[in-house]
Write a protein that holds these residues in place. Structure first.
Motif, mmCIF file in Angstrom:
data_model
loop_
_atom_site.group_PDB
_atom_site.id
_atom_site.type_symbol
_atom_site.label_atom_id
_atom_site.label_comp_id
_atom_site.label_asym_id
_atom_site.label_seq_id
_atom_site.Cartn_x
_atom_site.Cartn_y
_atom_site.Cartn_z
ATOM 1 N N UNK A 215 68.538 -54.491 1.867
ATOM 2 C CA UNK A 215 69.272 -53.590 1.981
ATOM 3 C C UNK A 215 69.920 -53.599 3.411
ATOM 4 N N UNK A 216 68.980 -53.581 4.346
ATOM 5 C CA UNK A 216 69.268 -53.654 5.837
ATOM 6 C C UNK A 216 70.116 -55.035 6.274
ATOM 7 N N UNK B 9 72.746 -60.243 -4.770
ATOM 8 C CA UNK B 9 71.618 -60.509 -3.882
ATOM 9 C C UNK B 9 70.199 -60.889 -4.567
ATOM 10 N N UNK C 118 62.936 -57.574 -0.891
ATOM 11 C CA UNK C 118 62.988 -56.172 -0.439
ATOM 12 C C UNK C 118 62.319 -56.051 0.811
ATOM 13 N N UNK C 119 61.214 -56.752 0.778
ATOM 14 C CA UNK C 119 60.078 -56.451 2.060
ATOM 15 C C UNK C 119 60.789 -57.074 3.491
ATOM 16 N N UNK C 120 61.628 -58.032 3.191
ATOM 17 C CA UNK C 120 62.126 -58.394 4.269
ATOM 18 C C UNK C 120 63.683 -57.542 4.669
ATOM 19 N N UNK C 121 63.781 -56.854 3.881
ATOM 20 C CA UNK C 121 65.075 -55.973 4.222
ATOM 21 C C UNK C 121 66.157 -56.483 3.586
ATOM 22 N N UNK D 68 71.525 -62.943 6.841
ATOM 23 C CA UNK D 68 71.097 -62.864 8.742
ATOM 24 C C UNK D 68 71.874 -64.192 8.906
ATOM 25 N N UNK E 105 66.794 -60.787 -5.979
ATOM 26 C CA UNK E 105 65.955 -59.653 -6.644
ATOM 27 C C UNK E 105 64.417 -59.990 -6.609
ATOM 28 N N UNK E 106 63.632 -59.771 -5.662
ATOM 29 C CA UNK E 106 62.197 -59.872 -5.542
ATOM 30 C C UNK E 106 61.453 -59.149 -4.656
ATOM 31 N N UNK E 107 60.396 -59.018 -4.591
ATOM 32 C CA UNK E 107 59.259 -58.567 -3.951
ATOM 33 C C UNK E 107 59.669 -58.731 -2.462
ATOM 34 N N UNK F 90 71.921 -50.266 1.013
ATOM 35 C CA UNK F 90 72.529 -51.351 1.709
ATOM 36 C C UNK F 90 73.667 -50.793 2.646
ATOM 37 N N UNK G 21 72.256 -56.470 4.349
ATOM 38 C CA UNK G 21 73.460 -56.454 3.573
ATOM 39 C C UNK G 21 74.410 -55.373 4.404
ATOM 40 N N UNK G 22 73.331 -54.164 5.033
ATOM 41 C CA UNK G 22 74.050 -53.257 5.538
ATOM 42 C C UNK G 22 74.642 -53.422 6.965
ATOM 43 N N UNK G 23 73.792 -54.376 7.671
ATOM 44 C CA UNK G 23 74.226 -54.975 8.899
ATOM 45 C C UNK G 23 75.388 -55.785 8.833
ATOM 46 N N UNK H 276 61.295 -51.124 8.807
ATOM 47 C CA UNK H 276 62.522 -50.827 8.639
ATOM 48 C C UNK H 276 62.795 -49.119 8.574
#
Lengths: 277, 251
Positions: free
Chosen positions: B121-122, B109, B116-119, B84, B111-113, A206, B124-126, A254
């Motif tokens: 991590x990305x 955040x 995860x698949x919609x990103x 987002x 927690x689920x499939x 993240x 939060x990183x963004x 990703x």
């Protein structure tokens, strides 16, 4: 360098016998075959029989990706302290130092890749599962600041279980610290290539793992935010087989490309050349 | 009070949630929806309104007040779309020179499939990446639970304030105890060790102010003063200070 440790970790059964043996063969975790260590080593730590990717130590990874004898380490003496006085953390740190033979979970420096001067960091799974505490965050931040100042591209190899719990919020906020440094590096037009290896999860996923201009991954690497067991438990269902696997994460949009180990150096060289002005 | 009791207290029903703070601080709040990419996450509320005489963008993570509402708001655990949406509204705030106020109350955040698949991590990183360079003041407040990366994603701010009875932690004490000692019963030991309470975090220099819960009127005044102060800064200085605020953490 490092190979001895590699043997020992790959053979826990031998260690548990009480005597440390130095095996000439290693049992592959995937195909269970006994493979001569020399063969695995020659094959970039990939099982020659089934293609299983053994975990690579951070330093060996740097050797693999950079030009011979070009690596100069930065900030090698930074070491973690048990700032919160967290139970058992001191012991865990000394065990991690022994296991990894490194002072911390990331190695940073500069090197040439295909002749091009580059800043590089590589995380080490043998150091508390590559978890990011204050020192890991500080070293990576300093590397990006150095690269910003010298206008260098950064190549980063991630492997991490996430933020290091034993340092509490100090470790969580390393995500913010590193992200800000990466942003400043980027704002000045510098390139950051990140290579995700197995596993890249939690707070590292993240933050720095998902902030590259180009995101590469190793085949079969697990890449995701929440741990699979946590999700399984909270959903009460089994997860799809390719869940959080690099191939699936690429499908989800990703990851730019999955690059086999053998081709990684050449691949990154090419990207660096393409960004040469 | 034991630190673990603060954690348990922060999760209790009947506390003020993000909606209460928003109604008090920005009575004419206009809510906006959607991330323009996938959907609208009901765990995150965002919009604009007047904080006294200053137009602000407000983003809150809302848990809901009763079981039905809690289900509707995904128990205050945001999907990537939530982060987002928050980022979209922050970018909008930057464009119109509006300060941003983030009200954080989440166990983490989602927690689920799908998340995860919609990103996740990305997403939060963004937020961390873009907020570090957002050219308008940002003030974040942890009002209940500050659960790990899911809370941090709205806290890359010029100042992080925290309610006296809130917590902010790298991991939930239960997970921590489970991972380290395979024993959830030791959550209280974990809570004590993680330094997750406002006084401890303040002492470590990780948060900037401890707020008294309950008195929303004086809190509003303090927020107004802080926002006025931040608005008075040159943008370059504001961004440098924000950089240094996080740069010094852990070193």
């Amino acid at each position: 360098m490092g190979l001895k440790t590699f043997f020992l970790h790959a053979n826990n059964e031998l260690e548990s016998g009480g005597q440390m043996l130095r095996p000439r063969k290693v049992c592959c975790k995937e195909c269970q075959r006994q493979i001569p260590v020399s063969k695995i080593r020659k094959n970039n730590f990939v099982c020659p029989e089934c293609g299983y990717y053994f975990t690579m130590r951070a330093r060996r990874r740097i050797l693999m990706l950079t030009d011979k004898r070009s690596f100069i380490e930065l900030d090698r003496d930074l070491e973690s302290i048990n700032i919160l006085d967290f139970p058992d953390y001191d012991e865990k740190l000394s065990a991690a130092r022994e296991k990894s033979r490194e002072k911390e979970g990331v190695i940073c420096g500069t090197a040439r890749i295909g002749g091009k001067e580059t800043a590089i960091f590589s995380m080490d799974a043998n150091f508390m599962m590559g978890s990011m505490g204050a020192v890991v965050g500080e070293k990576i931040t300093r590397l990006f600041e150095y690269a910003t100042e010298k206008k260098l591209s950064v190549v980063g190899v991630t492997v991490s279980g996430g933020a290091r719990m034993q340092e509490g919020m100090i470790s969580l906020m390393q995500m913010s610290k590193v992200s800000a440094a990466i942003k400043r590096h980027s704002n000045l037009g510098n390139l950051y290539i990140v290579l995700l290896t197995n596993p890249t999860t939690g707070g590292v996923d993240a933050s720095l793992a998902m902030q590259g201009d180009i995101t590469l991954a190793e085949p079969n690497a697990r890449v995701g935010f929440a741990g699979p067991r946590v999700i399984e438990k909270s959903l009460n269902q089994t997860l799809p087989k390719d869940f959080q696997k690099a191939s699936r994460v690429l499908e989800c949009g990703f990851i730019d490309a999955i690059v086999p180990r053998k081709q990684q150096k050449e691949y990154i060289e090419k990207l660096l050349v393409l960004h040469d002005v | 009070m034991e630190d673990y009791e603060i954690v348990l207290g922060a999760r209790k029903e009947g506390r003020f949630t993000a909606v209460d703070y928003i109604c008090e601080f920005v009575p004419d709040f206009v809510e906006f929806h959607g991330d323009r990419l996938y959907g609208d996450d009901s765990a995150v509320i965002g919009g604009i309104g007047y904080l006294k005489d200053v137009p602000v963008t407000v983003i809150g993570i809302e848990k809901g007040k009763n079981t039905q509402e809690r289900i509707q708001h995904h128990f205050g655990s945001a999907h990537p779309e939530g982060y987002r949406k928050a980022l979209r509204l922050m970018k909008q705030a930057e464009k119109f020179h509006r300060p941003v106020l983030c009200i954080v109350d989440t166990s983490g955040a989602f927690c689920g499939i799908e998340a995860e698949e919609r990103g996740q991590g990305r997403a939060i990183a963004d937020n961390l990446y873009e907020m570090s360079d957002l050219k308008t003041p940002i003030l974040s407040m942890i009002v209940g639970e500050g659960g790990s990366g899911g809370a941090l994603a709205l806290c890359h701010s010029d100042a992080i304030w925290m309610m006296e009875d809130a917590y902010f932690s790298v991991v939930s004490p239960e997970s921590c105890a489970n991972i380290l000692w395979k024993d959830i019963q030791k959550a209280n030991v974990a809570a004590q060790s993680l330094a997750l309470t406002a006084p401890k975090l303040y002492k470590l220099g990780l948060i900037d102010k401890i707020c008294k819960p309950g008195d929303l009127k004086s809190l509003k005044e303090e927020i107004y003063q802080q926002i006025q102060y931040l608005k008075g800064q040159r943008i370059e200085k504001l961004l440098d200070d924000r950089y240094m605020r996080f740069r010094k953490v852990g070193y």
